[in-house]
Design a protein around this motif. Sequence first.
Motif, PDB file in Angstrom:
ATOM      1  N   GLN A   1       0.922  -1.111   0.077  1.00  0.00           N
ATOM      2  CA  GLN A   1      -0.100   0.136   0.095  1.00  0.00           C
ATOM      3  C   GLN A   1       1.035   1.373   0.076  1.00  0.00           C
ATOM      4  O   GLN A   1       0.308   2.254  -0.263  1.00  0.00           O
ATOM      5  N   HIS A   2       2.021   1.203   0.370  1.00  0.00           N
ATOM      6  CA  HIS A   2       2.985   2.376   0.202  1.00  0.00           C
ATOM      7  C   HIS A   2       3.663   2.568  -0.883  1.00  0.00           C
ATOM      8  O   HIS A   2       3.933   3.474  -1.368  1.00  0.00           O
ATOM      9  N   ILE A   3       3.690   1.518  -1.882  1.00  0.00           N
ATOM     10  CA  ILE A   3       4.076   1.347  -3.208  1.00  0.00           C
ATOM     11  C   ILE A   3       3.035   1.661  -4.528  1.00  0.00           C
ATOM     12  O   ILE A   3       3.222   2.882  -5.163  1.00  0.00           O
ATOM     13  N   PHE A   4       1.873   1.101  -3.914  1.00  0.00           N
ATOM     14  CA  PHE A   4       0.592   1.315  -5.183  1.00  0.00           C
ATOM     15  C   PHE A   4      -0.326   1.825  -4.355  1.00  0.00           C
ATOM     16  O   PHE A   4      -0.744   1.830  -3.345  1.00  0.00           O
ATOM     17  N   GLU A   5      -1.235   2.429  -5.475  1.00  0.00           N
ATOM     18  CA  GLU A   5      -2.494   3.313  -4.974  1.00  0.00           C
ATOM     19  C   GLU A   5      -3.608   2.639  -5.765  1.00  0.00           C
ATOM     20  O   GLU A   5      -3.635   2.256  -6.799  1.00  0.00           O
ATOM     21  N   THR A   6      -4.913   2.957  -5.091  1.00  0.00           N
ATOM     22  CA  THR A   6      -5.835   2.491  -5.865  1.00  0.00           C
ATOM     23  C   THR A   6      -6.787   3.869  -6.226  1.00  0.00           C
ATOM     24  O   THR A   6      -6.550   4.962  -5.608  1.00  0.00           O
ATOM     25  N   LEU A   7      -7.867   3.702  -6.626  1.00  0.00           N
ATOM     26  CA  LEU A   7      -8.699   4.772  -7.329  1.00  0.00           C
ATOM     27  C   LEU A   7      -9.675   5.464  -5.852  1.00  0.00           C
ATOM     28  O   LEU A   7      -9.648   6.777  -5.829  1.00  0.00           O
ATOM     29  N   TYR A   8      -9.798   4.601  -5.051  1.00  0.00           N
ATOM     30  CA  TYR A   8     -10.476   5.156  -3.845  1.00  0.00           C
ATOM     31  C   TYR A   8      -9.771   4.261  -2.685  1.00  0.00           C
ATOM     32  O   TYR A   8      -9.014   3.296  -2.723  1.00  0.00           O
ATOM     33  N   THR A   9      -9.963   4.659  -1.195  1.00  0.00           N
ATOM     34  CA  THR A   9      -9.797   4.136  -0.165  1.00  0.00           C
ATOM     35  C   THR A   9     -10.593   4.133   0.915  1.00  0.00           C
ATOM     36  O   THR A   9     -11.699   4.806   0.718  1.00  0.00           O
ATOM     37  N   PHE A  10     -10.288   4.118   2.276  1.00  0.00           N
ATOM     38  CA  PHE A  10     -11.104   4.383   3.395  1.00  0.00           C
ATOM     39  C   PHE A  10     -10.616   5.371   4.092  1.00  0.00           C
ATOM     40  O   PHE A  10      -9.580   5.278   4.629  1.00  0.00           O
ATOM     41  N   ASP A  11     -11.680   6.258   4.840  1.00  0.00           N
ATOM     42  CA  ASP A  11     -11.349   7.216   5.760  1.00  0.00           C
ATOM     43  C   ASP A  11     -11.460   6.490   7.188  1.00  0.00           C
ATOM     44  O   ASP A  11     -11.696   5.524   7.350  1.00  0.00           O
ATOM     45  N   LYS A  12     -11.009   7.596   8.120  1.00  0.00           N
ATOM     46  CA  LYS A  12     -11.080   6.943   9.535  1.00  0.00           C
ATOM     47  C   LYS A  12     -12.542   6.272   9.998  1.00  0.00           C
ATOM     48  O   LYS A  12     -12.567   5.537  10.896  1.00  0.00           O
ATOM     49  N   GLY A  13     -13.437   6.661   9.269  1.00  0.00           N
ATOM     50  CA  GLY A  13     -14.992   6.278   9.767  1.00  0.00           C
ATOM     51  C   GLY A  13     -15.101   5.188   8.743  1.00  0.00           C
ATOM     52  O   GLY A  13     -16.444   4.747   8.811  1.00  0.00           O
ATOM     53  N   TRP A  14     -14.397   4.527   8.046  1.00  0.00           N
ATOM     54  CA  TRP A  14     -14.625   3.525   7.008  1.00  0.00           C
ATOM     55  C   TRP A  14     -15.543   3.984   5.884  1.00  0.00           C
ATOM     56  O   TRP A  14     -16.102   2.884   5.779  1.00  0.00           O
ATOM     57  N   LYS A  15     -15.610   5.101   5.573  1.00  0.00           N
ATOM     58  CA  LYS A  15     -16.505   5.647   4.406  1.00  0.00           C
ATOM     59  C   LYS A  15     -15.513   5.516   3.275  1.00  0.00           C
ATOM     60  O   LYS A  15     -14.176   6.006   3.438  1.00  0.00           O
ATOM     61  N   VAL A  16     -15.848   4.969   1.952  1.00  0.00           N
ATOM     62  CA  VAL A  16     -14.947   5.421   0.522  1.00  0.00           C
ATOM     63  C   VAL A  16     -14.884   6.706   0.545  1.00  0.00           C
ATOM     64  O   VAL A  16     -15.627   7.785   0.502  1.00  0.00           O
ATOM     65  N   THR A  17     -13.514   6.913   0.046  1.00  0.00           N
ATOM     66  CA  THR A  17     -13.052   8.257   0.049  1.00  0.00           C
ATOM     67  C   THR A  17     -12.044   8.233  -1.160  1.00  0.00           C
ATOM     68  O   THR A  17     -11.470   7.206  -1.274  1.00  0.00           O
ATOM     69  N   PRO A  18     -11.764   9.259  -2.005  1.00  0.00           N
ATOM     70  CA  PRO A  18     -11.024   9.282  -3.277  1.00  0.00           C
ATOM     71  C   PRO A  18      -9.781   9.209  -2.985  1.00  0.00           C
ATOM     72  O   PRO A  18      -9.221  10.005  -1.819  1.00  0.00           O
ATOM     73  N   LEU A  19      -8.874   8.436  -3.763  1.00  0.00           N
ATOM     74  CA  LEU A  19      -7.519   8.486  -3.750  1.00  0.00           C
ATOM     75  C   LEU A  19      -6.736   9.159  -5.108  1.00  0.00           C
ATOM     76  O   LEU A  19      -6.329  10.345  -5.158  1.00  0.00           O
TER      77      LEU A  19
END
Length: 508
Positions: A55-73
């Motif tokens: 996860q430090h090398i590659f990224e996705t279109l979205y990820t999760f915030d601290k409330g476990w909601k989908v958020t843009p990356l």
Amino acid sequence: MRMITALLMGTALTILPSSLFAQEKGGVINVATIGEPPTLDPMASTADLVGIVTQHIFETLYTFDKGWKVTPLLAEALPEISADGKTYTIKLRTGIKFHDNTDMNSEDVVASLNRWTKLASRGKQVAGFIDSITATDPSTVTITLKQPYAPLTSLLAFNNSAAIILPAEKQAEPMTDFIGTGPYMLKERKADQYIQLTRFDGYKSREGAGDGYGGGRHQYLDEIRFVPVPDPNTRVEAAVSGQYDYIDSIPVESYARLQGSSSSEPVMLKPFGYPISVFNTAEGSAKNVEIRRAIRQALNMEDMMAAAFGSTDFYALDGNIYPASFVWSTDAGVAGNYNVADPEAAGAAAKAAGYKGEPIRILTSRQYEFHYKMAQVAAEYLKLAGFTVDLQVVDWATLTQRRADKGLWDIYITHSPFLPEPALIGTLSTSSPGWWDTPERDASVDAFTAEVDPEKRVALWANVQKAIYDDVAFIKIGDFNAVAAKSKKLQGVDPAPWPYFWNASIAK
């Protein structure tokens, strides 16, 4: 979709927000992991260890915030979804560079998502619902579905069997060029020694502070080194002595020792997740559902959890896949099927089902010591029921390789954090090791994933859990808290099921 604010990110350790620290740039941290990852291609593996590193090398279109909601990356914003739920229009951030200094565009995203649906178990889970993935323009991707599929954005956000974005020309299978967009890039990997990541100076962070896995990703550290330390007792001693800056997966009985360390402090996630026994439903003795039911009938979950975690400060008996703090919590299918602990009746049921003494091959690893302890207890209860048990103790990398072969095992022990979207549970995929594929599974899972109304999805999840219990796809053993350790000098590391270090720094 309404998402869940859960206790997953809770911790017994008081950690001040990163914004309160004057974090300085520079330095190297060493992170002790439970072993060597079987691959550095996160599409090709569901192993948590792979996700933690990559996860430090590659990224996705979205990820999760601290409330476990989908958020843009890598996406500019959440997708625009058509009224019929079948078309997702995804705007991409511009100015994003890969580690080879080429620019990311929609062609890269399309190629990567096509690779994901072909190669990754969770991508295969989505593939049947996808009609097309197209590059509308250089910064826009459109995903057209055959029917509504509610978990899509959550699956695109998950770092496990992940939909990472790679350069279009670097889509080899297996992966040969480890080129991502992440804040750190791979410098060197020495098998069984370390994986060395260095700061990517071309990285473009999102604005603002960190927010769970989302928000700003700041590169205070020069390097991150992941060091395999397979023996759990060695990890404990290293934590107490301060040999490493972060130590993952510490046996819970060491918690008091860590509290007394002058160098390190414990980090506890409560509740973290649940251990499970996954059945091979495709081949071998466990292919017979009645044999699977007899095995479950024999097991004493309380003894397994006590052996693994000692004190109820660290575990709870619970047959519901999600605990009461989650909106997904349901007791569907649990009554009479959880913690039965009746080896004698189980033995009679196995004999009636045609069991003739074939070895029940259980795969486990001591790198997760609690897996091994639970497997030992399970083996004894199965022997009491008259089963022949072949307990195979291997390193975690070997286990993840063997479980992919239908001819090599009957049960393997693993665990999962409580995931914000049940469709992320790996065993729901028919291509995941275990290969659960029955009419009841298809009917319940397909109805659940096709429904977009949040309240209706909660009710439909109960049907999925009942199918899991009816078919005995896997056995949930209980709930547990996870313990790790961090140096008292390490700042900006918030408790997380897959620890990340892009906002970490070292106090001078």
